[in-house]
Design a protein around this motif. Structure first.
Motif, PDB file in Angstrom:
ATOM      1  N   GLY A  36      -8.040  -8.789   1.040  1.00 22.94           N
ATOM      2  CA  GLY A  36      -8.101  -7.214   1.616  1.00 22.94           C
ATOM      3  C   GLY A  36      -7.320  -6.425   2.698  1.00 22.94           C
ATOM      4  O   GLY A  36      -6.998  -7.160   3.673  1.00 22.94           O
ATOM      5  N   ALA A  37      -7.328  -5.517   2.820  1.00 28.67           N
ATOM      6  CA  ALA A  37      -7.196  -4.775   3.594  1.00 28.67           C
ATOM      7  C   ALA A  37      -8.530  -3.857   4.482  1.00 28.67           C
ATOM      8  O   ALA A  37      -9.323  -3.078   3.584  1.00 28.67           O
ATOM      9  N   LEU A  38      -8.080  -3.381   5.644  1.00 34.01           N
ATOM     10  CA  LEU A  38      -8.932  -2.644   6.753  1.00 34.01           C
ATOM     11  C   LEU A  38      -7.897  -2.289   8.487  1.00 34.01           C
ATOM     12  O   LEU A  38      -6.841  -2.639   8.395  1.00 34.01           O
ATOM     13  N   ALA A  39      -7.968  -0.854   7.551  1.00 32.14           N
ATOM     14  CA  ALA A  39      -7.245  -0.124   8.688  1.00 32.14           C
ATOM     15  C   ALA A  39      -8.362   0.995  10.288  1.00 32.14           C
ATOM     16  O   ALA A  39      -9.356   1.001  10.143  1.00 32.14           O
TER      17      ALA A  39
ATOM     18  N   LEU B 128       0.739  -1.109   0.155  1.00 30.02           N
ATOM     19  CA  LEU B 128      -0.078  -0.089  -0.265  1.00 30.02           C
ATOM     20  C   LEU B 128       0.771   1.230   0.344  1.00 30.02           C
ATOM     21  O   LEU B 128       1.042   1.641   0.682  1.00 30.02           O
ATOM     22  N   ALA B 129       1.433   1.092  -1.878  1.00 37.01           N
ATOM     23  CA  ALA B 129       2.008   2.722  -1.018  1.00 37.01           C
ATOM     24  C   ALA B 129       1.848   4.135  -0.509  1.00 37.01           C
ATOM     25  O   ALA B 129      -0.076   4.089  -0.826  1.00 37.01           O
ATOM     26  N   GLY B 130       2.829   4.624   0.529  1.00 37.30           N
ATOM     27  CA  GLY B 130       2.549   5.931   1.114  1.00 37.30           C
ATOM     28  C   GLY B 130       1.561   6.034   2.551  1.00 37.30           C
ATOM     29  O   GLY B 130       2.269   6.328   3.608  1.00 37.30           O
ATOM     30  N   TRP B 131       1.131   4.754   2.451  1.00 36.13           N
ATOM     31  CA  TRP B 131       0.789   3.696   4.078  1.00 36.13           C
ATOM     32  C   TRP B 131       1.450   3.701   5.108  1.00 36.13           C
ATOM     33  O   TRP B 131       1.603   4.193   5.938  1.00 36.13           O
ATOM     34  N   GLY B 132       2.688   3.259   4.177  1.00 30.63           N
ATOM     35  CA  GLY B 132       3.694   2.750   5.614  1.00 30.63           C
ATOM     36  C   GLY B 132       4.627   3.828   6.613  1.00 30.63           C
ATOM     37  O   GLY B 132       4.834   3.522   7.477  1.00 30.63           O
ATOM     38  N   GLU B 133       4.591   5.084   5.373  1.00 27.12           N
ATOM     39  CA  GLU B 133       4.689   5.845   6.472  1.00 27.12           C
ATOM     40  C   GLU B 133       4.023   6.915   7.490  1.00 27.12           C
ATOM     41  O   GLU B 133       4.535   7.611   8.533  1.00 27.12           O
TER      42      GLU B 133
ATOM     43  N   LEU C 153      -2.653   4.112  12.965  1.00 24.40           N
ATOM     44  CA  LEU C 153      -2.873   3.502  12.632  1.00 24.40           C
ATOM     45  C   LEU C 153      -2.767   2.321  12.112  1.00 24.40           C
ATOM     46  O   LEU C 153      -0.850   1.808  12.086  1.00 24.40           O
ATOM     47  N   ARG C 154      -3.135   1.022  12.299  1.00 28.33           N
ATOM     48  CA  ARG C 154      -2.591  -0.193  12.017  1.00 28.33           C
ATOM     49  C   ARG C 154      -3.344  -0.538  10.658  1.00 28.33           C
ATOM     50  O   ARG C 154      -4.824  -0.102  10.655  1.00 28.33           O
ATOM     51  N   ILE C 155      -3.206  -1.550  10.345  1.00 26.60           N
ATOM     52  CA  ILE C 155      -3.691  -1.826   8.568  1.00 26.60           C
ATOM     53  C   ILE C 155      -3.578  -3.800   8.584  1.00 26.60           C
ATOM     54  O   ILE C 155      -2.015  -4.050   8.938  1.00 26.60           O
ATOM     55  N   PHE C 156      -4.895  -4.240   8.685  1.00 30.13           N
ATOM     56  CA  PHE C 156      -5.209  -5.665   8.160  1.00 30.13           C
ATOM     57  C   PHE C 156      -5.568  -5.684   7.246  1.00 30.13           C
ATOM     58  O   PHE C 156      -6.100  -5.728   6.538  1.00 30.13           O
ATOM     59  N   ALA C 157      -4.713  -7.458   7.096  1.00 27.70           N
ATOM     60  CA  ALA C 157      -5.382  -8.025   6.053  1.00 27.70           C
ATOM     61  C   ALA C 157      -6.721  -8.959   6.677  1.00 27.70           C
ATOM     62  O   ALA C 157      -5.669  -9.644   6.805  1.00 27.70           O
ATOM     63  N   GLY C 158      -7.425  -8.906   6.355  1.00 28.70           N
ATOM     64  CA  GLY C 158      -8.741  -9.490   6.538  1.00 28.70           C
ATOM     65  C   GLY C 158      -9.471  -9.435   7.718  1.00 28.70           C
ATOM     66  O   GLY C 158      -8.326  -8.839   8.427  1.00 28.70           O
ATOM     67  N   TYR C 159     -10.017  -9.845   8.042  1.00 29.16           N
ATOM     68  CA  TYR C 159     -10.657  -9.797   9.597  1.00 29.16           C
ATOM     69  C   TYR C 159     -11.286 -11.206  10.262  1.00 29.16           C
ATOM     70  O   TYR C 159     -11.215 -12.386   9.401  1.00 29.16           O
ATOM     71  N   ALA C 160     -11.938 -10.910  11.134  1.00 27.59           N
ATOM     72  CA  ALA C 160     -12.901 -12.218  11.735  1.00 27.59           C
ATOM     73  C   ALA C 160     -13.699 -11.378  11.917  1.00 27.59           C
ATOM     74  O   ALA C 160     -14.243 -10.514  12.173  1.00 27.59           O
ATOM     75  N   GLY C 161     -14.878 -12.877  11.445  1.00 27.12           N
ATOM     76  CA  GLY C 161     -16.273 -12.164  11.459  1.00 27.12           C
ATOM     77  C   GLY C 161     -16.954 -13.268  11.692  1.00 27.12           C
ATOM     78  O   GLY C 161     -17.080 -14.512  11.711  1.00 27.12           O
ATOM     79  N   TRP C 162     -18.647 -13.099  13.034  1.00 24.68           N
ATOM     80  CA  TRP C 162     -19.516 -13.993  12.925  1.00 24.68           C
ATOM     81  C   TRP C 162     -20.787 -14.235  12.701  1.00 24.68           C
ATOM     82  O   TRP C 162     -20.974 -13.079  12.657  1.00 24.68           O
TER      83      TRP C 162
ATOM     84  N   LEU D  47      -8.947   3.042   2.903  1.00 27.72           N
ATOM     85  CA  LEU D  47      -8.316   3.035   2.698  1.00 27.72           C
ATOM     86  C   LEU D  47      -7.536   3.728   1.109  1.00 27.72           C
ATOM     87  O   LEU D  47      -7.069   3.985   0.342  1.00 27.72           O
ATOM     88  N   ASP D  48      -9.294   4.195   0.542  1.00 24.91           N
ATOM     89  CA  ASP D  48      -8.903   5.512  -1.072  1.00 24.91           C
ATOM     90  C   ASP D  48      -9.313   6.832  -0.475  1.00 24.91           C
ATOM     91  O   ASP D  48      -8.656   7.343  -1.023  1.00 24.91           O
ATOM     92  N   THR D  49      -8.921   6.728   0.669  1.00 25.97           N
ATOM     93  CA  THR D  49      -8.314   7.829   1.117  1.00 25.97           C
ATOM     94  C   THR D  49      -6.990   8.941   0.651  1.00 25.97           C
ATOM     95  O   THR D  49      -6.512   7.933   1.420  1.00 25.97           O
ATOM     96  N   PRO D  50      -6.964   9.663   0.366  1.00 26.50           N
ATOM     97  CA  PRO D  50      -5.752   9.840   0.008  1.00 26.50           C
ATOM     98  C   PRO D  50      -4.386  10.229   1.330  1.00 26.50           C
ATOM     99  O   PRO D  50      -5.061  11.012   2.494  1.00 26.50           O
TER     100      PRO D  50
END
Length: 195
Positions: A86-89, A63-68, A129-138, A115-118
């Motif tokens: 997918g990614a969730l922040a 995710l270019a730019g988000w690493g900083e 800010l923390r970015i997660f690949a995937g999520y837990a769902g019930w 994450l589409d926000t500039p």
């Protein structure tokens, strides 16, 4: 050995901002020793992200730019087994700052960020800010049934839990600060291969 978790019918309901802490009785390997931040819970089900599963993948690589902007460590976290592509922040608003475009409050100053926000629109307004690949769902009633059977402990969470630089001992630390018998579980060994 008798269960030392909440007695049936006495467990708190999951709610946004609460933590689901895996009990030793939880057999699903996806959640062994997991600490899940609940992002949403209602009659249709619950959604959350696992806080203590950092991956080796740097955020900047995918995710270019988000690493900083992300909190240390600057890696993607494995948020759960659902939608891992997918990614969730999850972000923490600075005190006195209006929520930026794309930020949906979840609990207190915590929220989910689109994450589409500039990046430049959010960089100065977040304390974490923390970015997660995937999520837990019930599904409907599923997490409540798992709580009732003793698979999860429902406890209050803090922003420090979400943005901890080293989440390796998060499971143990969260249990250690709980009253009564829950703190006892913090003394059992944690499988280091899971974190």
């Amino acid at each position: 050995m008798a269960s030392v978790g909440p007695r049936p019918g006495t467990a708190p309901e999951p709610a946004a901002g609460m933590l689901l802490v895996a009990s030793p009785a939880l057999l699903d390997p996806n959640f062994a020793d997991a600490v899940v931040l609940v992002l949403d819970a209602d009659s249709d089900g619950a959604v959350g992200v696992v806080l203590n599963r950092p991956s080796p993948v740097p955020v900047a690589e995918v995710l270019a730019g988000w690493g900083e902007v992300v909190a240390e460590p600057e890696v993607l976290f494995q948020g759960g087994p659902v939608g891992p592509e997918g990614a969730l922040a999850v972000g923490l608003l600075k005190a006195g700052i209006e929520p930026p475009v794309g930020f949906r409050p979840v609990h207190a100053a915590l929220g989910v960020l689109d994450l589409d926000t500039p990046v430049e629109l959010v960089a100065g307004g977040l304390d974490g800010l923390r970015i997660f690949a995937g999520y837990a769902g019930w599904g409907a009633g599923q997490v409540e049934a798992e709580i009732e059977e003793g698979s999860w402990y429902v406890v209050p969470g803090t922003a420090a839990d979400v943005f901890r630089a080293d989440p390796t001992d998060l499971w143990r630390e969260v249990l250690r600060r709980q009253p009564g018998e829950l703190a006892w579980h913090a003394t059992r060994p944690v499988d280091p291969d899971l974190n």
